[in-house]
Design a protein around this motif. Structure first.
Motif, PDB file in Angstrom:
ATOM      1  N   TYR A  38       0.835  -1.202   0.000  1.00  0.00           N
ATOM      2  CA  TYR A  38       0.000   0.000   0.000  1.00  0.00           C
ATOM      3  C   TYR A  38       0.871   1.254   0.000  1.00  0.00           C
ATOM      4  CZ  TYR A  38      -3.550   3.373   1.368  1.00  0.00           C
ATOM      5  OH  TYR A  38      -4.376   4.453   1.406  1.00  0.00           O
ATOM      6  N   GLU A  39       1.899   1.260   0.851  1.00  0.00           N
ATOM      7  CA  GLU A  39       2.794   2.420   0.909  1.00  0.00           C
ATOM      8  C   GLU A  39       3.546   2.605  -0.411  1.00  0.00           C
ATOM      9  OE1 GLU A  39       5.258   2.242   4.381  1.00  0.00           O
ATOM     10  OE2 GLU A  39       3.534   2.423   5.728  1.00  0.00           O
ATOM     11  N   TYR A  40       3.913   1.499  -1.044  1.00  0.00           N
ATOM     12  CA  TYR A  40       4.585   1.596  -2.338  1.00  0.00           C
ATOM     13  C   TYR A  40       3.654   2.223  -3.370  1.00  0.00           C
ATOM     14  CZ  TYR A  40       6.198   0.322  -6.953  1.00  0.00           C
ATOM     15  OH  TYR A  40       6.540   0.368  -8.272  1.00  0.00           O
ATOM     16  N   ALA A  41       2.405   1.769  -3.390  1.00  0.00           N
ATOM     17  CA  ALA A  41       1.443   2.312  -4.357  1.00  0.00           C
ATOM     18  C   ALA A  41       1.256   3.810  -4.146  1.00  0.00           C
ATOM     19  CB  ALA A  41       0.105   1.581  -4.238  1.00  0.00           C
ATOM     20  N   GLN A  42       1.170   4.234  -2.903  1.00  0.00           N
ATOM     21  CA  GLN A  42       1.022   5.659  -2.613  1.00  0.00           C
ATOM     22  C   GLN A  42       2.265   6.439  -3.061  1.00  0.00           C
ATOM     23  OE1 GLN A  42       0.107   5.513   1.632  1.00  0.00           O
ATOM     24  NE2 GLN A  42      -1.908   6.358   1.143  1.00  0.00           N
ATOM     25  N   ALA A  43       3.448   5.926  -2.741  1.00  0.00           N
ATOM     26  CA  ALA A  43       4.694   6.622  -3.090  1.00  0.00           C
ATOM     27  C   ALA A  43       4.884   6.669  -4.606  1.00  0.00           C
ATOM     28  CB  ALA A  43       5.886   5.930  -2.423  1.00  0.00           C
ATOM     29  N   GLU A  44       4.577   5.581  -5.285  1.00  0.00           N
ATOM     30  CA  GLU A  44       4.715   5.541  -6.748  1.00  0.00           C
ATOM     31  C   GLU A  44       3.735   6.519  -7.393  1.00  0.00           C
ATOM     32  OE1 GLU A  44       6.241   4.343 -10.484  1.00  0.00           O
ATOM     33  OE2 GLU A  44       7.031   4.121  -8.465  1.00  0.00           O
ATOM     34  N   ASN A  45       2.533   6.577  -6.866  1.00  0.00           N
ATOM     35  CA  ASN A  45       1.539   7.509  -7.383  1.00  0.00           C
ATOM     36  C   ASN A  45       2.004   8.961  -7.191  1.00  0.00           C
ATOM     37  OD1 ASN A  45      -1.108   8.096  -8.519  1.00  0.00           O
ATOM     38  ND2 ASN A  45      -1.624   8.851  -6.472  1.00  0.00           N
ATOM     39  N   ALA A  46       2.517   9.269  -6.010  1.00  0.00           N
ATOM     40  CA  ALA A  46       3.004  10.628  -5.747  1.00  0.00           C
ATOM     41  C   ALA A  46       4.167  10.978  -6.671  1.00  0.00           C
ATOM     42  CB  ALA A  46       3.435  10.751  -4.282  1.00  0.00           C
ATOM     43  N   TYR A  47       5.053  10.023  -6.907  1.00  0.00           N
ATOM     44  CA  TYR A  47       6.195  10.255  -7.797  1.00  0.00           C
ATOM     45  C   TYR A  47       5.729  10.509  -9.230  1.00  0.00           C
ATOM     46  CZ  TYR A  47      10.201   9.101 -10.765  1.00  0.00           C
ATOM     47  OH  TYR A  47      11.170   9.104 -11.734  1.00  0.00           O
ATOM     48  N   ALA A  67      16.010  16.670 -17.304  1.00  0.00           N
ATOM     49  CA  ALA A  67      16.923  16.988 -16.204  1.00  0.00           C
ATOM     50  C   ALA A  67      16.213  17.810 -15.134  1.00  0.00           C
ATOM     51  CB  ALA A  67      18.147  17.735 -16.733  1.00  0.00           C
ATOM     52  N   ILE A  68      15.392  18.766 -15.570  1.00  0.00           N
ATOM     53  CA  ILE A  68      14.628  19.585 -14.625  1.00  0.00           C
ATOM     54  C   ILE A  68      13.648  18.698 -13.845  1.00  0.00           C
ATOM     55  CG2 ILE A  68      12.865  21.390 -14.454  1.00  0.00           C
ATOM     56  CD1 ILE A  68      14.293  22.738 -16.896  1.00  0.00           C
ATOM     57  N   VAL A  69      12.977  17.811 -14.545  1.00  0.00           N
ATOM     58  CA  VAL A  69      12.020  16.898 -13.905  1.00  0.00           C
ATOM     59  C   VAL A  69      12.737  16.025 -12.884  1.00  0.00           C
ATOM     60  CG1 VAL A  69      10.546  14.884 -14.312  1.00  0.00           C
ATOM     61  CG2 VAL A  69      10.385  16.887 -15.811  1.00  0.00           C
ATOM     62  N   ASP A  70      13.873  15.450 -13.268  1.00  0.00           N
ATOM     63  CA  ASP A  70      14.632  14.599 -12.351  1.00  0.00           C
ATOM     64  C   ASP A  70      15.035  15.366 -11.098  1.00  0.00           C
ATOM     65  OD1 ASP A  70      14.384  12.445 -14.042  1.00  0.00           O
ATOM     66  OD2 ASP A  70      16.407  12.644 -14.893  1.00  0.00           O
ATOM     67  N   SER A  71      15.444  16.598 -11.289  1.00  0.00           N
ATOM     68  CA  SER A  71      15.858  17.421 -10.156  1.00  0.00           C
ATOM     69  C   SER A  71      14.681  17.751  -9.238  1.00  0.00           C
ATOM     70  CB  SER A  71      16.488  18.715 -10.678  1.00  0.00           C
ATOM     71  OG  SER A  71      16.775  19.585  -9.620  1.00  0.00           O
ATOM     72  N   LYS A  72      13.549  18.100  -9.808  1.00  0.00           N
ATOM     73  CA  LYS A  72      12.389  18.497  -9.010  1.00  0.00           C
ATOM     74  C   LYS A  72      11.700  17.323  -8.326  1.00  0.00           C
ATOM     75  CE  LYS A  72      11.340  22.831 -11.164  1.00  0.00           C
ATOM     76  NZ  LYS A  72      10.293  23.781 -11.463  1.00  0.00           N
ATOM     77  N   CYS A  73      11.876  16.112  -8.868  1.00  0.00           N
ATOM     78  CA  CYS A  73      11.173  14.936  -8.333  1.00  0.00           C
ATOM     79  C   CYS A  73      12.094  14.011  -7.539  1.00  0.00           C
ATOM     80  CB  CYS A  73      10.546  14.142  -9.470  1.00  0.00           C
ATOM     81  SG  CYS A  73       9.322  15.068 -10.379  1.00  0.00           S
ATOM     82  N   GLU A  74      13.235  14.525  -7.146  1.00  0.00           N
ATOM     83  CA  GLU A  74      14.227  13.684  -6.469  1.00  0.00           C
ATOM     84  C   GLU A  74      13.667  13.027  -5.203  1.00  0.00           C
ATOM     85  OE1 GLU A  74      18.594  14.192  -4.370  1.00  0.00           O
ATOM     86  OE2 GLU A  74      17.753  15.841  -5.505  1.00  0.00           O
ATOM     87  N   ALA A  75      12.999  13.783  -4.353  1.00  0.00           N
ATOM     88  CA  ALA A  75      12.475  13.232  -3.097  1.00  0.00           C
ATOM     89  C   ALA A  75      11.389  12.193  -3.362  1.00  0.00           C
ATOM     90  CB  ALA A  75      11.930  14.352  -2.217  1.00  0.00           C
ATOM     91  N   GLU A  76      10.495  12.490  -4.291  1.00  0.00           N
ATOM     92  CA  GLU A  76       9.414  11.546  -4.595  1.00  0.00           C
ATOM     93  C   GLU A  76       9.967  10.244  -5.194  1.00  0.00           C
ATOM     94  OE1 GLU A  76       9.387  14.767  -5.445  1.00  0.00           O
ATOM     95  OE2 GLU A  76       7.509  15.632  -4.703  1.00  0.00           O
ATOM     96  N   ARG A  77      10.974  10.383  -6.064  1.00  0.00           N
ATOM     97  CA  ARG A  77      11.598   9.203  -6.666  1.00  0.00           C
ATOM     98  C   ARG A  77      12.267   8.355  -5.583  1.00  0.00           C
ATOM     99  NH1 ARG A  77      14.591  11.482 -10.351  1.00  0.00           N
ATOM    100  NH2 ARG A  77      16.411  11.636  -9.022  1.00  0.00           N
ATOM    101  N   PHE A  78      12.985   9.012  -4.674  1.00  0.00           N
ATOM    102  CA  PHE A  78      13.656   8.302  -3.582  1.00  0.00           C
ATOM    103  C   PHE A  78      12.640   7.519  -2.745  1.00  0.00           C
ATOM    104  CE2 PHE A  78      14.761   8.254   0.934  1.00  0.00           C
ATOM    105  CZ  PHE A  78      15.904   7.471   0.896  1.00  0.00           C
ATOM    106  N   HIS A  79      11.547   8.167  -2.351  1.00  0.00           N
ATOM    107  CA  HIS A  79      10.540   7.502  -1.522  1.00  0.00           C
ATOM    108  C   HIS A  79       9.876   6.337  -2.269  1.00  0.00           C
ATOM    109  CE1 HIS A  79      10.929  10.089   1.900  1.00  0.00           C
ATOM    110  NE2 HIS A  79      10.776  11.166   1.148  1.00  0.00           N
ATOM    111  N   ALA A  80       9.638   6.511  -3.556  1.00  0.00           N
ATOM    112  CA  ALA A  80       9.033   5.425  -4.336  1.00  0.00           C
ATOM    113  C   ALA A  80       9.986   4.234  -4.451  1.00  0.00           C
ATOM    114  CB  ALA A  80       8.635   5.918  -5.723  1.00  0.00           C
ATOM    115  N   HIS A  81      11.256   4.503  -4.689  1.00  0.00           N
ATOM    116  CA  HIS A  81      12.230   3.410  -4.809  1.00  0.00           C
ATOM    117  C   HIS A  81      12.466   2.737  -3.462  1.00  0.00           C
ATOM    118  CE1 HIS A  81      14.074   5.007  -8.823  1.00  0.00           C
ATOM    119  NE2 HIS A  81      12.832   4.602  -8.935  1.00  0.00           N
ATOM    120  N   LEU A  82      12.486   3.523  -2.402  1.00  0.00           N
ATOM    121  CA  LEU A  82      12.630   2.953  -1.068  1.00  0.00           C
ATOM    122  C   LEU A  82      11.423   2.072  -0.733  1.00  0.00           C
ATOM    123  CD1 LEU A  82      14.133   2.762   1.631  1.00  0.00           C
ATOM    124  CD2 LEU A  82      12.932   4.848   2.334  1.00  0.00           C
TER     125      LEU A  82
END
Length: 124
Positions: A38-47, A67-82
């Motif tokens: 469930y947490e993964y689905a939420q994090a992936e959706n937010a990312y 590159a701009i997208v990658d920079s702006k979404c760094e935290a969301e990507r990290f949480h989704a991968h975690l």
């Protein structure tokens, strides 16, 4: 020679108690997997949402926008991968608990056969 029936019965009782404990642990592992999924689905959706919005807001050539997208979404990507990693670890825990439960079932069946053999003797 086989164990006297009372020792084999005691061993079977201990194995049955272990089986119940492993069953409880498997239930807990399933609950954890459900929570992590469930947490993964939420994090992936937010990312994905943050990525889409950042891409729409970015300007310039495709590589620059990415590159701009990658920079702006760094935290969301990290949480989704975690969250994905934690979900995978929870799945492995469920698999491990299942394997341990199966091993205990095998031991219980072997002990049951020993008790039966001790009680009736070998068949000729």
């Amino acid at each position: 020679m086989s164990e006297p029936p009372n020792l084999a019965t005691a061993a079977a009782g201990q194995l049955a108690a272990q089986l119940l404990e492993r069953s409880r642990q498997l239930d807990a592992a399933h609950d954890e997997l459900r929570r992590c999924s469930y947490e993964y689905a939420q994090a992936e959706n937010a990312y994905r949402k943050a990525k889409a919005l950042a891409y729409l807001a970015a300007e310039g050539p495709v590589a620059e926008r990415q590159a701009i997208v990658d920079s702006k979404c760094e935290a969301e990507r990290f949480h989704a991968h975690l969250a994905d990693g934690l979900r995978s670890a929870a799945l492995e825990s469920v698999r491990s608990q299942r394997a341990q439960l199966t091993a205990l079932q095998t031991l219980i069946n072997a002990t049951r056969s020993e008790i039966e053999l001790a009680r009736t003797g070998p068949e000729c």
